[in-house]
Design a protein around this motif. Sequence first.
Motif, PDB file in Angstrom:
ATOM      1  N   GLY A  78     -35.468  15.941  20.087  1.00 19.23           N
ATOM      2  CA  GLY A  78     -34.782  15.187  21.138  1.00 19.23           C
ATOM      3  C   GLY A  78     -33.830  14.114  20.639  1.00 19.23           C
ATOM      4  N   LEU A  79     -33.591  14.053  19.344  1.00 23.13           N
ATOM      5  CA  LEU A  79     -32.769  12.963  18.797  1.00 23.13           C
ATOM      6  C   LEU A  79     -31.292  13.139  19.128  1.00 23.13           C
ATOM      7  N   SER A  80     -30.830  14.379  19.147  1.00 24.50           N
ATOM      8  CA  SER A  80     -29.419  14.617  19.442  1.00 24.50           C
ATOM      9  C   SER A  80     -29.073  14.151  20.852  1.00 24.50           C
ATOM     10  N   LYS A  81     -29.902  14.489  21.833  1.00 32.41           N
ATOM     11  CA  LYS A  81     -29.643  14.071  23.210  1.00 32.41           C
ATOM     12  C   LYS A  81     -29.799  12.561  23.374  1.00 32.41           C
ATOM     13  N   LYS A  82     -30.690  11.984  22.583  1.00 31.98           N
ATOM     14  CA  LYS A  82     -30.979  10.560  22.733  1.00 31.98           C
ATOM     15  C   LYS A  82     -29.932   9.678  22.072  1.00 31.98           C
ATOM     16  N   TYR A  83     -29.448  10.093  20.880  1.00 34.57           N
ATOM     17  CA  TYR A  83     -28.577   9.216  20.112  1.00 34.57           C
ATOM     18  C   TYR A  83     -27.176   9.770  19.856  1.00 34.57           C
ATOM     19  N   LEU A  84     -26.961  11.059  20.083  1.00 35.40           N
ATOM     20  CA  LEU A  84     -25.687  11.669  19.698  1.00 35.40           C
ATOM     21  C   LEU A  84     -24.960  12.335  20.864  1.00 35.40           C
ATOM     22  N   LYS A  85     -25.479  12.214  22.063  1.00 39.83           N
ATOM     23  CA  LYS A  85     -24.937  12.952  23.200  1.00 39.83           C
ATOM     24  C   LYS A  85     -23.508  12.565  23.535  1.00 39.83           C
ATOM     25  N   ASP A  86     -23.169  11.282  23.414  1.00 34.98           N
ATOM     26  CA  ASP A  86     -21.886  10.791  23.912  1.00 34.98           C
ATOM     27  C   ASP A  86     -20.855  10.510  22.822  1.00 34.98           C
ATOM     28  N   SER A  87     -21.108  10.976  21.601  1.00 31.01           N
ATOM     29  CA  SER A  87     -20.141  10.766  20.523  1.00 31.01           C
ATOM     30  C   SER A  87     -20.311  11.849  19.472  1.00 31.01           C
ATOM     31  N   LEU A  88     -19.224  12.156  18.763  1.00 32.78           N
ATOM     32  CA  LEU A  88     -19.304  13.153  17.691  1.00 32.78           C
ATOM     33  C   LEU A  88     -20.063  12.602  16.498  1.00 32.78           C
ATOM     34  N   VAL A  89     -19.872  11.310  16.221  1.00 31.13           N
ATOM     35  CA  VAL A  89     -20.525  10.688  15.074  1.00 31.13           C
ATOM     36  C   VAL A  89     -21.101   9.342  15.491  1.00 31.13           C
ATOM     37  N   ASN A  90     -22.363   9.137  15.193  1.00 34.59           N
ATOM     38  CA  ASN A  90     -23.014   7.846  15.375  1.00 34.59           C
ATOM     39  C   ASN A  90     -23.285   7.296  13.975  1.00 34.59           C
ATOM     40  N   LYS A  91     -22.505   6.303  13.563  1.00 33.46           N
ATOM     41  CA  LYS A  91     -22.579   5.806  12.186  1.00 33.46           C
ATOM     42  C   LYS A  91     -23.962   5.263  11.849  1.00 33.46           C
ATOM     43  N   GLU A  92     -24.581   4.565  12.789  1.00 30.70           N
ATOM     44  CA  GLU A  92     -25.914   4.015  12.529  1.00 30.70           C
ATOM     45  C   GLU A  92     -26.935   5.137  12.356  1.00 30.70           C
ATOM     46  N   PHE A  93     -26.853   6.158  13.213  1.00 26.68           N
ATOM     47  CA  PHE A  93     -27.775   7.290  13.116  1.00 26.68           C
ATOM     48  C   PHE A  93     -27.604   7.995  11.773  1.00 26.68           C
ATOM     49  N   LYS A  94     -26.367   8.235  11.386  1.00 23.77           N
ATOM     50  CA  LYS A  94     -26.096   8.912  10.123  1.00 23.77           C
ATOM     51  C   LYS A  94     -26.608   8.094   8.938  1.00 23.77           C
ATOM     52  N   GLU A  95     -26.459   6.788   9.013  1.00 23.62           N
ATOM     53  CA  GLU A  95     -26.968   5.906   7.957  1.00 23.62           C
ATOM     54  C   GLU A  95     -28.482   6.019   7.835  1.00 23.62           C
ATOM     55  N   ILE A  96     -29.164   6.029   8.987  1.00 24.32           N
ATOM     56  CA  ILE A  96     -30.621   6.129   8.977  1.00 24.32           C
ATOM     57  C   ILE A  96     -31.064   7.482   8.418  1.00 24.32           C
ATOM     58  N   MET A  97     -30.417   8.557   8.863  1.00 17.37           N
ATOM     59  CA  MET A  97     -30.751   9.890   8.370  1.00 17.37           C
ATOM     60  C   MET A  97     -30.580   9.977   6.855  1.00 17.37           C
ATOM     61  N   THR A  98     -29.459   9.471   6.368  1.00 20.37           N
ATOM     62  CA  THR A  98     -29.183   9.531   4.925  1.00 20.37           C
ATOM     63  C   THR A  98     -30.240   8.783   4.133  1.00 20.37           C
ATOM     64  N   GLN A  99     -30.596   7.587   4.597  1.00 19.60           N
ATOM     65  CA  GLN A  99     -31.594   6.791   3.900  1.00 19.60           C
ATOM     66  C   GLN A  99     -32.964   7.464   3.951  1.00 19.60           C
ATOM     67  N   TYR A 133     -31.981  -0.732  14.194  1.00 19.93           N
ATOM     68  CA  TYR A 133     -31.061  -0.303  15.249  1.00 19.93           C
ATOM     69  C   TYR A 133     -31.803   0.124  16.517  1.00 19.93           C
ATOM     70  N   LEU A 134     -33.088  -0.156  16.564  1.00 25.38           N
ATOM     71  CA  LEU A 134     -33.945   0.233  17.688  1.00 25.38           C
ATOM     72  C   LEU A 134     -33.929   1.743  17.898  1.00 25.38           C
ATOM     73  N   MET A 135     -33.855   2.486  16.789  1.00 25.16           N
ATOM     74  CA  MET A 135     -33.935   3.931  16.836  1.00 25.16           C
ATOM     75  C   MET A 135     -35.244   4.391  16.208  1.00 25.16           C
ATOM     76  N   MET A 136     -35.842   5.394  16.780  1.00 26.20           N
ATOM     77  CA  MET A 136     -37.052   5.979  16.214  1.00 26.20           C
ATOM     78  C   MET A 136     -37.106   7.436  16.618  1.00 26.20           C
ATOM     79  N   GLY A 137     -37.870   8.221  15.864  1.00 25.84           N
ATOM     80  CA  GLY A 137     -37.943   9.627  16.207  1.00 25.84           C
ATOM     81  C   GLY A 137     -38.767  10.424  15.228  1.00 25.84           C
TER      82      GLY A 137
END
Length: 265
Positions: A52-73, A141-145
């Motif tokens: 459910g992360l794509s719908k929660k954090y990526l639905k309204d933009s092609l790239v979410n810089k904060e999300f990508k940073e968290i994934m990479t780390q 960033y108040l993201m979890m998943g």
Amino acid sequence: MLYLGTNTVKELPLIKDLCAQRPLFENIEKQSAALITTPPQHYLIVRLDGIGLSKKYLKDSLVNKEFKEIMTQAIQETYCVLHRQSKSNAKQVFLGAVMASDEVSFIFNSSDNYFDKRLFKTVTTLASTLSCFFTKDGAKYLMMGSFDGRPLVVENLQQVNDYIAHRLAIYCRNTMAKTLRLDGVPDNELYSDSNNNNLDYYQAQFKQRNLNLDDIIKSCTLFLPSLADDKRLNTFKNKSLEKLITMYCNSMTKFEQHLTEVNHS
């Protein structure tokens, strides 16, 4: 005016061919799910998908810089704590990893490991470890998943390369659809039986709307171990899908040769 992008236009036939391999890899996934362990001299790919992360954090933009940073780390930290789970001289279980959106595939080498090549144990360990680090790193960033996982067992590096190329092409296709949705194409048109996953329709829409997608592949990141065991993965990107595929094919082949030499020394 240029539409779609010069690089992407040239690579559309490649994307189509790679997406068309879906039945082949779905069949391999089904066969892999029935296995208990990875057979000798085979390669294991563990694909992890955000729940459910794509719908929660990526639905309204092609790239979410904060999300990508968290994934990479989180990928780096997962690699750091697990990469030495090997009985071999090289003390290395991975050949690399590939990230696209909220999906990451970890590629294991063919050496013995302390998971005893048990698929259930390996997949659940990776999924839980990545989920833990993603939630920890996302707190600022108040993201979890969390992530689920599936194994894909193949016989050789060529099949590894083919699968990774297939997943990157699927990402490109899906990103084209997402771009059109964000540009205002109605869902009932975009996801109709005739248009859903239809690259010819996508291309026509990009031309009509003067959209450019040359940067589509840059959101995909390749992670490769260095020859020195520095507990980190080197990251690589490229705007060309074909060049990115060539890059990881050559790099993983070189690294596998290195591991073979070390393990037989």
